[in-house]
Design a protein around this motif. Sequence first.
Motif, PDB file in Angstrom:
ATOM      1  N   MET A 150      -3.554  -8.388   0.689  1.00 61.07           N
ATOM      2  CA  MET A 150      -4.618  -7.211   0.988  1.00 61.07           C
ATOM      3  C   MET A 150      -4.223  -6.235   2.212  1.00 61.07           C
ATOM      4  SD  MET A 150      -9.014  -7.769   1.005  1.00 61.07           S
ATOM      5  CE  MET A 150      -9.346  -8.616   1.900  1.00 61.07           C
ATOM      6  N   LEU A 151      -3.377  -6.577   2.937  1.00 59.90           N
ATOM      7  CA  LEU A 151      -3.386  -6.063   4.038  1.00 59.90           C
ATOM      8  C   LEU A 151      -2.515  -5.142   3.889  1.00 59.90           C
ATOM      9  CD1 LEU A 151      -3.462  -5.269   7.443  1.00 59.90           C
ATOM     10  CD2 LEU A 151      -1.704  -6.951   7.677  1.00 59.90           C
ATOM     11  N   MET A 152      -1.123  -5.334   3.086  1.00 58.50           N
ATOM     12  CA  MET A 152      -0.430  -4.508   2.335  1.00 58.50           C
ATOM     13  C   MET A 152      -0.997  -3.542   1.171  1.00 58.50           C
ATOM     14  SD  MET A 152       3.170  -4.535   2.204  1.00 58.50           S
ATOM     15  CE  MET A 152       4.288  -5.071   0.775  1.00 58.50           C
ATOM     16  N   GLU A 153      -1.588  -3.618   0.342  1.00 58.78           N
ATOM     17  CA  GLU A 153      -2.455  -2.735   0.174  1.00 58.78           C
ATOM     18  C   GLU A 153      -3.353  -1.417   1.017  1.00 58.78           C
ATOM     19  OE1 GLU A 153      -5.448  -4.948  -2.668  1.00 58.78           O
ATOM     20  OE2 GLU A 153      -3.486  -5.786  -4.110  1.00 58.78           O
ATOM     21  N   ALA A 154      -3.743  -2.219   1.911  1.00 62.33           N
ATOM     22  CA  ALA A 154      -4.139  -1.308   2.976  1.00 62.33           C
ATOM     23  C   ALA A 154      -2.978  -0.555   3.000  1.00 62.33           C
ATOM     24  CB  ALA A 154      -5.032  -1.930   3.741  1.00 62.33           C
ATOM     25  N   ALA A 155      -2.095  -0.773   3.580  1.00 68.04           N
ATOM     26  CA  ALA A 155      -1.452  -0.143   4.521  1.00 68.04           C
ATOM     27  C   ALA A 155      -0.419   0.638   3.876  1.00 68.04           C
ATOM     28  CB  ALA A 155       0.000  -1.555   4.816  1.00 68.04           C
ATOM     29  N   LEU A 156      -0.465   0.620   1.758  1.00 69.55           N
ATOM     30  CA  LEU A 156      -0.137   1.542   0.936  1.00 69.55           C
ATOM     31  C   LEU A 156      -0.922   2.515   0.869  1.00 69.55           C
ATOM     32  CD1 LEU A 156       2.013  -0.889  -1.433  1.00 69.55           C
ATOM     33  CD2 LEU A 156       2.500   1.076  -0.124  1.00 69.55           C
ATOM     34  N   TRP A 157      -2.488   2.085   0.822  1.00 69.73           N
ATOM     35  CA  TRP A 157      -3.109   3.330   0.364  1.00 69.73           C
ATOM     36  C   TRP A 157      -3.962   4.400   1.218  1.00 69.73           C
ATOM     37  CZ3 TRP A 157      -3.078   5.115  -4.459  1.00 69.73           C
ATOM     38  CH2 TRP A 157      -3.017   4.096  -5.116  1.00 69.73           C
ATOM     39  N   ILE A 158      -4.266   3.863   2.662  1.00 66.75           N
ATOM     40  CA  ILE A 158      -3.982   4.733   3.378  1.00 66.75           C
ATOM     41  C   ILE A 158      -4.250   5.603   4.252  1.00 66.75           C
ATOM     42  CG2 ILE A 158      -5.134   4.471   6.259  1.00 66.75           C
ATOM     43  CD1 ILE A 158      -6.101   1.274   5.869  1.00 66.75           C
ATOM     44  N   PRO A 159      -2.491   5.986   4.136  1.00 69.03           N
ATOM     45  CA  PRO A 159      -2.509   7.383   3.903  1.00 69.03           C
ATOM     46  C   PRO A 159      -2.274   8.039   2.595  1.00 69.03           C
ATOM     47  CG  PRO A 159       0.008   5.554   4.447  1.00 69.03           C
ATOM     48  CD  PRO A 159      -1.703   4.493   4.147  1.00 69.03           C
TER      49      PRO A 159
END
Length: 156
Positions: free
Chosen positions: A1-10
Amino acid sequence: MLMEAALWIPVMTLLIVGMIQVGKITYLYYSLKKAVYTAARYLSVQQGVNFCDLADDPNVAAAFQLAVTGTADGSGAPLIGNFTIDMLQATAECVDAVSGVPGPCDTSACPTATARPDYILVNMATGFQVQPRIPFITLLPIQLRPSVMVPFGGTT
């Protein structure tokens, strides 16, 4: 979940900032259009406008000051930053009897005979430049060119 957040937040941040910029530019265009309409409406109800030489007519100067500052005498500060009276242009429009299309009035018989125009056209021929600001993306400036044509109801 942390990886997905790091990809989608920007990506989501850029989308939100882009939507805010579109909203700001739309609001600025609406404000400019309203200012141009104010000048056109002011000119359309004036008495004794010199349509042979609109550039030197005091009614035109007062209309442009009203559009830029909100006062006809120009005593106020500009309502929109970097908006000046030099950006505005007024022309008298007459309807062609054959085609029925409005176009610039014939001023060849001036100053002896002046025809009453059908419309007053006020526009920003040079435009108002806006630079969208989106992080990490450089966009070209946008030229906003509002234009308003109102029926002439005054006298010449």
